[in-house]
Design a protein around this motif. Structure first.
Motif, PDB file in Angstrom:
ATOM      1  N   HIS A  46      15.552  35.963  -0.359  1.00 29.04           N
ATOM      2  CA  HIS A  46      16.105  36.988  -1.260  1.00 29.04           C
ATOM      3  C   HIS A  46      17.489  36.607  -1.789  1.00 29.04           C
ATOM      4  N   LEU A  47      17.623  35.368  -2.245  1.00 27.40           N
ATOM      5  CA  LEU A  47      18.882  34.905  -2.819  1.00 27.40           C
ATOM      6  C   LEU A  47      18.745  34.797  -4.337  1.00 27.40           C
ATOM      7  N   VAL A  48      19.715  35.332  -5.064  1.00 21.47           N
ATOM      8  CA  VAL A  48      19.758  35.132  -6.525  1.00 21.47           C
ATOM      9  C   VAL A  48      20.431  33.792  -6.738  1.00 21.47           C
ATOM     10  N   LEU A  49      19.699  32.856  -7.364  1.00 26.00           N
ATOM     11  CA  LEU A  49      20.269  31.529  -7.619  1.00 26.00           C
ATOM     12  C   LEU A  49      21.138  31.526  -8.862  1.00 26.00           C
ATOM     13  N   PHE A  50      20.652  32.165  -9.924  1.00 29.53           N
ATOM     14  CA  PHE A  50      21.444  32.341 -11.144  1.00 29.53           C
ATOM     15  C   PHE A  50      20.726  33.316 -12.045  1.00 29.53           C
ATOM     16  N   GLN A  51      21.417  33.736 -13.110  1.00 25.41           N
ATOM     17  CA  GLN A  51      20.821  34.589 -14.122  1.00 25.41           C
ATOM     18  C   GLN A  51      20.667  33.755 -15.386  1.00 25.41           C
ATOM     19  N   LEU A  52      19.468  33.755 -15.913  1.00 19.87           N
ATOM     20  CA  LEU A  52      19.168  33.006 -17.139  1.00 19.87           C
ATOM     21  C   LEU A  52      19.333  33.954 -18.317  1.00 19.87           C
ATOM     22  N   VAL A  53      20.258  33.627 -19.208  1.00 20.60           N
ATOM     23  CA  VAL A  53      20.515  34.437 -20.404  1.00 20.60           C
ATOM     24  C   VAL A  53      19.926  33.693 -21.596  1.00 20.60           C
ATOM     25  N   VAL A  54      18.919  34.311 -22.229  1.00 19.54           N
ATOM     26  CA  VAL A  54      18.269  33.695 -23.390  1.00 19.54           C
ATOM     27  C   VAL A  54      18.677  34.493 -24.617  1.00 19.54           C
ATOM     28  N   ARG A  55      19.283  33.824 -25.579  1.00 22.11           N
ATOM     29  CA  ARG A  55      19.760  34.467 -26.823  1.00 22.11           C
ATOM     30  C   ARG A  55      19.029  33.949 -28.031  1.00 22.11           C
TER      31      ARG A  55
END
Length: 155
Positions: free
Chosen positions: A146-155
């Motif tokens: 249950h670790l968030v590795l990163f947030q992917l922001v797609v624009r």
């Protein structure tokens, strides 16, 4: 009479060796790049054997071009610590993204919003590629730890 037999045998062997050839094939060469000596007639295969045709060889389809990865994200998980620290990774819509994760424990990677998963073996890197075709913010996490590795922001 022996001379006639030799001539007939040589003619038969020549006809056998050249039968079925549509076009001449290049002669083999040695590692130094010079032509190799011609094969001796003692290597000829008798009719009816399972030897491959002299023109037979491996065939392969032309290699398809490998798509260029637009963004590569490399993450390591060791003792529940994410490196680099959890943050946001921004990419343009339509980009090809490769995510490579090395975890010290077996786990599963999940890319939310794209419903992509990847089995993470303990101690070995694993990669997944995805074409990001939806805009928004998507968490990339591990399921078991249950670790968030990163947030992917797609624009």
């Amino acid at each position: 009479m022996p001379a006639v037999r030799s001539t007939v045998a040589a003619a038969c062997l020549l006809a056998f060796l050249t039968a079925g050839c549509d076009s001449p094939s290049p002669s083999p060469s040695t590692a130094a790049g010079t032509p190799a000596p011609a094969a001796s007639t003692s290597t000829a295969t008798a009719p009816g054997t399972d030897a491959p045709s002299p023109t037979a060889g491996p065939t392969s389809a032309p290699a398809s071009p490998v798509p260029t990865v637009d963004k590569e994200v490399v993450v390591t998980v060791a003792k529940r610590k994410v490196t680099p620290p959890t943050g946001r990774v921004e990419v343009a819509k339509g980009s090809l993204v490769r995510i490579t994760v090395t975890s010290d424990v077996a786990d599963e990677l999940h890319v939310h919003g794209y419903d992509k998963t990847l089995t993470l073996p303990a101690g070995a890197p694993a990669s997944i590629e995805l074409r990001v075709d939806r805009t928004g913010l998507f968490e990339v996490e591990t399921h078991a730890s249950h670790l968030v590795l990163f947030q992917l922001v797609v624009r």
